[in-house]
Design an enzyme around this catalytic site. Structure first.
Site: not given
Lengths: 185, 406
Positions: B319-321
């Site tokens: 999700s961070c990327s």
């Protein structure tokens, strides 16, 4: 995408690790979100003498953790509680808009660790983990208080420490939960 | 290609002399692009991106067949341009069902059949998945849809340029693929529409592309697409053999160099080594030159940044990327828990990837993972014998992230 400062902290994070017997531990985030941070603080006389962290997260999350730990170290509890997510983002030279929540997490984790310390301190005062004679924190029951060198006596009925020159427990008057009088040792 | 940005600047629709060469270039490109997937040139509609092609397919079929019904079936692991197009049609009363996938990412024909209704106007299942490499048995699935007299669209973005594609043999009615899949320029893509297919144009006000997409074509990009398609058609067998070999090396060697890795998508049983034993052994096919792997206890984006420092460009489903800050819906649909989806890494090898590149990756990743595990509270928990993936009831972060976006 990230500022030089963010990348620098990401590549060389400061204060990574855990503190053995930390005075406070704060954990934020959860596996569903993708970011988890755990902060450990050591507090002496109201000063954060050591701050360490472990983080599962993106580049921003790691850089934020590192920056927060640096900012908090050496600060008083009050000062550290005032470190805001905006301060952290500013110190890092800005964060991409969709990564600003990472700076929230960092400040939150630090604050949670300090709150944990305050709660433990409070709890300690309430539960009698402090010497009833000199008010210094003491080791587990049965051990003499190191600062005043008096062997602490505990009520055999309720386990609470007894006042210095009294055999009568102010908490339960020497009676256990069932109302029976306990034999003094 | 460049000549159409300089000397031959005319519009292919113009009657005067400046339109002649661009028009010829467009015709040539259409022939070359059609040849790549064994279609008739007239069946190719040029668009600007695979996302546009997918939107045209989904919305165009739904709008053109409203007399029959308003129901579409797609797989749960489609690209977001399919999923979001479906969602946006809900305001017009469209209903859709997403067919769940198996642990290896394949769509089971029985589950697809169960989702088809009498009002279904389109079935859309991607040919290959860009994130986990799974190749669907499109021939079987399209035949099944045909039995129910439902047209079939397939998004071939991850398949074209990696495996041979023959739309006639697959039996599809519509097929998406961009120039980027064949090393062509960004800004050009195609939607194959079988002759006689009824579709509603989404961009109206011109006769271009046989009334299926108005607007002057990007001749330069399309000419590049054509040339790239021709090269790909000739070179594909050679490229795909090399890419397969390179990926195979990672499957075989990575688990020996790094513990707690889990390959996602179909992993050939004979390459499922002990340390990656939780991977899904499957006889389903993977696209050549594609490896997707979960490196446990480490977040994907952090790995990408360090890999980039080491000269390796990779992708992740964490999700961070993602700009959306959500873990990959593909990995979640395949039954992976959020925590593991956060640790995913996608590696694609292309025609120019070398054995030395793979060696570099195999050298670089283990110390990166070790370094990040040292920082990871999940790994610390695992080391202490606690469950690092324990999710407390009610733990989610949807609200938090949505609040950030507002």
């Amino acid at each position: 995408m990230y500022s030089e400062k963010v990348m620098e902290h990401f590549r060389n994070p400061r204060n990574v690790g855990e503190i053995d017997k930390a005075d406070g531990v704060g954990e934020v985030g959860n596996p569903v979100c993708g970011d988890m941070m755990t902060f450990y603080v050591k507090i002496d006389n109201g000063i954060l003498t050591d701050v360490k962290f472990k983080t599962f997260g993106c580049g921003a999350a790691i850089a934020v953790s590192s920056m927060v730990s640096e900012m908090a170290k050496g600060k008083t509890v009050d000062e550290a509680m005032k470190i805001s997510n905006a301060d952290v983002a500013k110190e890092l030279g800005g964060l991409p808009p969709n990564k600003l929540h990472c700076s929230n997490l960092g400040a939150d984790a630090l604050h949670k660790a300090i709150e944990d310390y305050l709660a433990r301190k409070n709890e300690g005062e309430k539960e009698g983990c402090r010497c009833p004679y000199c008010d210094e924190p003491v080791a587990p029951p049965g051990v003499p208080c190191v600062p005043c060198n008096v062997k602490i006596r505990y009520c055999p009925a309720c386990g609470k420490p007894l006042p210095k020159d009294s055999e009568e427990c102010p908490e339960c008057s020497g009676h256990d939960a069932a109302g029976r009088e306990a034999a003094h040792q | 290609m460049l000549t159409f940005l300089n000397e031959d600047f005319g519009s292919p629709s113009s009657m005067h002399r400046f339109g002649t060469r661009p028009r010829a270039a467009l015709d040539d490109a259409r022939t070359q692009v059609a040849a790549l997937i064994n279609s008739r040139p007239d069946d190719i509609v040029f668009t600007a991106s695979a996302s546009e092609s997918n939107n045209l397919a989904i919305k165009g079929f739904a709008l053109a067949h409203r007399d029959k019904g308003m129901h579409i079936v797609a797989s749960a692991t489609e690209h977001v341009s399919v999923l979001e197009a479906l969602k946006s049609l809900c305001v017009l009363g469209l209903e859709y069902d997403l067919v769940p996938v198996e642990p290896d990412g394949t769509v089971h024909p029985d589950k697809l059949a169960a989702a088809i209704k009498t009002e279904t106007v389109l079935v859309s299942v991607m040919h290959a998945n860009y994130e986990v490499g799974t190749i669907q048995n499109i021939k079987e699935l399209a035949a099944l849809a045909r039995r129910y007299r439902v047209p079939f669209h397939s998004d071939g973005t991850a398949a074209v340029g990696r495996i041979p594609v023959d739309v006639a043999d697959l039996g599809v009615d519509a097929y998406t693929f961009p120039a980027m899949s064949v090393y062509g320029p960004k800004g050009a893509a195609a939607l194959y529409l079988k002759r006689g297919t009824r579709i509603q144009s989404l961009i109206e006000g011109g006769f271009q592309e046989k009334n299926r997409r108005a607007g002057t074509e990007d001749v330069a990009a399309i000419a590049g697409f054509g040339a790239a398609a021709a090269v790909t058609k000739a070179k594909l067998p050679e490229w795909s053999a090399t890419m397969t070999k390179l990926a195979q090396r990672i499957f075989k060697e990575l688990p020996g160099k790094l513990d707690h890795v889990l390959f996602t998508g179909p992993v050939p049983p004979e390459t499922g080594p002990e340390s990656a034993k939780d991977s899904v052994a499957s006889r389903a096919k993977r696209i050549p030159g594609h490896v997707s792997v979960v490196v446990e206890f480490v977040e994907g984006e952090a790995m990408l940044l360090f890999l980039d420092d080491g000269g390796i460009a990779a992708a992740s489903g964490s999700s961070c990327s993602a700009k959306t800050l959500k873990a990959s819906h593909v990995l979640l649909a395949m039954g992976l828990p959020h925590t593991k989806a956060q640790s995913s890494l996608v590696l694609t090898m292309g025609k120019d990837t070398t054995d030395a590149d793979v060696t570099l990756f195999l050298e670089k990743l283990p110390p990166i993972a070790a370094r990040l595990r040292e920082i990871s509270p999940l790994y610390a928990k695992f080391k202490k014998g606690e469950d690092p993936y324990a999710v407390k009831p009610g733990e989610t972060c949807e609200d938090e992230h949505q609040a950030e976006h507002e």
